[in-house]
Write a protein that holds these residues in place. Structure first.
Motif, PDB file in Angstrom:
ATOM      1  N   ARG A 103       0.833  -1.261   0.104  1.00 59.58           N
ATOM      2  CA  ARG A 103      -0.047   0.050  -0.064  1.00 59.58           C
ATOM      3  C   ARG A 103       0.866   1.043  -0.045  1.00 59.58           C
ATOM      4  O   ARG A 103       0.319   2.376   0.270  1.00 59.58           O
ATOM      5  N   GLN A 104       1.904   1.103  -0.482  1.00 56.83           N
ATOM      6  CA  GLN A 104       2.813   2.581  -0.539  1.00 56.83           C
ATOM      7  C   GLN A 104       2.357   3.468  -1.367  1.00 56.83           C
ATOM      8  O   GLN A 104       2.580   4.869  -0.938  1.00 56.83           O
ATOM      9  N   PHE A 105       1.772   3.133  -2.292  1.00 54.98           N
ATOM     10  CA  PHE A 105       1.341   4.128  -3.435  1.00 54.98           C
ATOM     11  C   PHE A 105       0.106   4.757  -2.705  1.00 54.98           C
ATOM     12  O   PHE A 105      -0.114   6.148  -2.831  1.00 54.98           O
ATOM     13  N   LEU A 106      -0.674   4.107  -2.168  1.00 58.35           N
ATOM     14  CA  LEU A 106      -1.839   4.603  -1.247  1.00 58.35           C
ATOM     15  C   LEU A 106      -1.291   5.615  -0.147  1.00 58.35           C
ATOM     16  O   LEU A 106      -1.869   6.841  -0.071  1.00 58.35           O
ATOM     17  N   TRP A 107      -0.297   5.273   0.314  1.00 55.64           N
ATOM     18  CA  TRP A 107       0.367   6.048   1.415  1.00 55.64           C
ATOM     19  C   TRP A 107       0.816   7.294   0.913  1.00 55.64           C
ATOM     20  O   TRP A 107       0.307   8.359   1.630  1.00 55.64           O
ATOM     21  N   TRP A 108       1.478   7.275  -0.101  1.00 52.03           N
ATOM     22  CA  TRP A 108       2.027   8.424  -0.668  1.00 52.03           C
ATOM     23  C   TRP A 108       1.005   9.478  -1.162  1.00 52.03           C
ATOM     24  O   TRP A 108       1.219  10.574  -1.178  1.00 52.03           O
ATOM     25  N   ILE A 128      -8.408  12.910  -4.119  1.00 54.05           N
ATOM     26  CA  ILE A 128      -8.943  12.053  -3.248  1.00 54.05           C
ATOM     27  C   ILE A 128      -9.473  11.207  -4.244  1.00 54.05           C
ATOM     28  O   ILE A 128      -9.532   9.806  -3.649  1.00 54.05           O
ATOM     29  N   LEU A 129     -10.200  11.356  -5.088  1.00 56.17           N
ATOM     30  CA  LEU A 129     -10.598  10.130  -6.155  1.00 56.17           C
ATOM     31  C   LEU A 129      -9.405   9.219  -6.568  1.00 56.17           C
ATOM     32  O   LEU A 129      -9.820   8.078  -6.496  1.00 56.17           O
ATOM     33  N   LEU A 130      -8.299   9.781  -6.887  1.00 53.81           N
ATOM     34  CA  LEU A 130      -6.993   8.886  -7.095  1.00 53.81           C
ATOM     35  C   LEU A 130      -6.859   7.918  -6.162  1.00 53.81           C
ATOM     36  O   LEU A 130      -6.454   6.847  -5.948  1.00 53.81           O
ATOM     37  N   HIS A 131      -6.963   8.589  -4.946  1.00 51.84           N
ATOM     38  CA  HIS A 131      -6.793   7.712  -3.588  1.00 51.84           C
ATOM     39  C   HIS A 131      -7.546   6.615  -3.433  1.00 51.84           C
ATOM     40  O   HIS A 131      -7.165   5.542  -3.112  1.00 51.84           O
ATOM     41  N   LEU A 132      -8.835   6.829  -3.798  1.00 52.28           N
ATOM     42  CA  LEU A 132      -9.844   5.705  -3.577  1.00 52.28           C
ATOM     43  C   LEU A 132      -9.617   4.851  -4.615  1.00 52.28           C
ATOM     44  O   LEU A 132      -9.841   3.601  -4.536  1.00 52.28           O
ATOM     45  N   ILE A 133      -9.302   5.149  -5.844  1.00 50.18           N
ATOM     46  CA  ILE A 133      -8.814   4.354  -6.873  1.00 50.18           C
ATOM     47  C   ILE A 133      -7.665   3.404  -6.421  1.00 50.18           C
ATOM     48  O   ILE A 133      -7.999   2.180  -6.673  1.00 50.18           O
ATOM     49  N   LEU A 134      -6.855   4.003  -6.090  1.00 42.36           N
ATOM     50  CA  LEU A 134      -5.398   3.232  -5.481  1.00 42.36           C
ATOM     51  C   LEU A 134      -5.955   2.252  -4.383  1.00 42.36           C
ATOM     52  O   LEU A 134      -5.397   1.225  -4.240  1.00 42.36           O
ATOM     53  N   PHE A 135      -6.752   2.594  -3.408  1.00 40.03           N
ATOM     54  CA  PHE A 135      -7.405   2.071  -2.426  1.00 40.03           C
ATOM     55  C   PHE A 135      -7.915   0.431  -2.906  1.00 40.03           C
ATOM     56  O   PHE A 135      -7.779  -0.371  -2.448  1.00 40.03           O
ATOM     57  N   ASN A 176      -5.045  -6.052  -5.480  1.00 42.42           N
ATOM     58  CA  ASN A 176      -3.801  -7.075  -5.666  1.00 42.42           C
ATOM     59  C   ASN A 176      -3.467  -7.742  -4.054  1.00 42.42           C
ATOM     60  O   ASN A 176      -2.889  -8.755  -4.294  1.00 42.42           O
ATOM     61  N   GLN A 177      -4.076  -7.593  -3.185  1.00 38.15           N
ATOM     62  CA  GLN A 177      -3.917  -8.245  -1.937  1.00 38.15           C
ATOM     63  C   GLN A 177      -4.787  -9.606  -2.026  1.00 38.15           C
ATOM     64  O   GLN A 177      -4.389 -10.732  -1.403  1.00 38.15           O
ATOM     65  N   SER A 178      -5.978  -9.626  -2.547  1.00 41.59           N
ATOM     66  CA  SER A 178      -6.728 -11.000  -2.588  1.00 41.59           C
ATOM     67  C   SER A 178      -5.990 -11.832  -3.779  1.00 41.59           C
ATOM     68  O   SER A 178      -5.317 -11.454  -4.330  1.00 41.59           O
ATOM     69  N   ASN A 179      -6.857 -12.858  -3.652  1.00 41.22           N
ATOM     70  CA  ASN A 179      -6.244 -14.023  -4.579  1.00 41.22           C
ATOM     71  C   ASN A 179      -7.022 -13.630  -6.017  1.00 41.22           C
ATOM     72  O   ASN A 179      -8.362 -13.892  -6.046  1.00 41.22           O
ATOM     73  N   THR A 180      -6.210 -13.228  -6.995  1.00 42.21           N
ATOM     74  CA  THR A 180      -6.854 -12.905  -8.140  1.00 42.21           C
ATOM     75  C   THR A 180      -7.388 -13.796  -9.182  1.00 42.21           C
ATOM     76  O   THR A 180      -8.343 -13.808 -10.125  1.00 42.21           O
ATOM     77  N   LEU A 214     -15.056  -0.649   1.384  1.00 43.40           N
ATOM     78  CA  LEU A 214     -14.060   0.586   1.656  1.00 43.40           C
ATOM     79  C   LEU A 214     -13.324   0.250   2.854  1.00 43.40           C
ATOM     80  O   LEU A 214     -13.020   1.538   3.554  1.00 43.40           O
ATOM     81  N   PHE A 215     -12.982  -0.892   3.341  1.00 44.26           N
ATOM     82  CA  PHE A 215     -12.293  -0.954   4.689  1.00 44.26           C
ATOM     83  C   PHE A 215     -11.681  -2.433   4.372  1.00 44.26           C
ATOM     84  O   PHE A 215     -12.162  -3.352   4.385  1.00 44.26           O
ATOM     85  N   CYS A 216     -10.226  -2.153   3.972  1.00 44.22           N
ATOM     86  CA  CYS A 216      -9.579  -3.518   3.553  1.00 44.22           C
ATOM     87  C   CYS A 216      -8.748  -4.259   4.870  1.00 44.22           C
ATOM     88  O   CYS A 216      -7.720  -4.880   4.608  1.00 44.22           O
TER      89      CYS A 216
END
Length: 158
Positions: free
Chosen positions: A42-47, A126-133, A139-143, A155-157
């Motif tokens: 989640r580093q891109f989400l953080w930045w 903020i919209l980009l932040h939600l998209i990154l979220f 990416n964390q789930s089993n694709t 909206l809560f991972c």
């Protein structure tokens, strides 16, 4: 504020609303720190959140300067003079921010324009932040096992 009927209501609602947004922003930042959201993946989400935070701080500072009294004038002078600490390019940057050799009417005009424009940029980020979220959650789930049911993202991972 004095030329518009009940203008003080909108001014103080704007000021207190901005303060309330920062309370929620600090709570959100504390939660992100607690859950270590700055780590992979989640580093891109953080930045993106840090960029949003910095732009909101800049917008709040510019809004503080807009009433243009002694406190605003000297606050703008001191804070924008901090840029001069950057070697070689600090002083030209300060002159560029001021629109001259000191804080003046040109500075106020620039700050008013930026105070109007920056919330739109923050909203887009903020919209980009939600998209990154949502991207972070996918990416964390089993694709391989994404089905119709799993493709609805909460909206809560955590």
């Amino acid at each position: 504020m004095t030329n518009v009927k009940h203008g003080y209501v909108s001014r103080y609602a704007h000021a207190n609303g901005a303060s309330m947004i920062f309370i929620f922003l600090y709570l959100h930042l504390a939660r992100a720190l607690y859950f270590r959201s700055y780590n992979k993946p989640r580093q891109f989400l953080w930045w993106s959140g840090i960029v949003i935070f910095l732009l909101m701080v800049i917008t709040a500072f510019i809004g503080y300067v807009l009433p243009w009294g002694q406190m605003s004038f000297w606050g703008a002078t001191v804070i924008t003079s901090l840029v001069t600490a950057i070697p070689f390019i600090g002083e030209p940057i300060a002159y560029w921010i001021w629109g001259g050799f000191s804080v003046s009417n040109a500075t106020l005009t620039r700050f008013f324009s930026l105070h109007y424009l920056l919330p739109f940029i923050v909203t887009a980020l903020i919209l980009l932040h939600l998209i990154l979220f949502t991207w972070c959650y996918i990416n964390q789930s089993n694709t391989n096992s994404l089905s119709r049911k799993n493709s609805l993202l909460p909206l809560f991972c955590y």
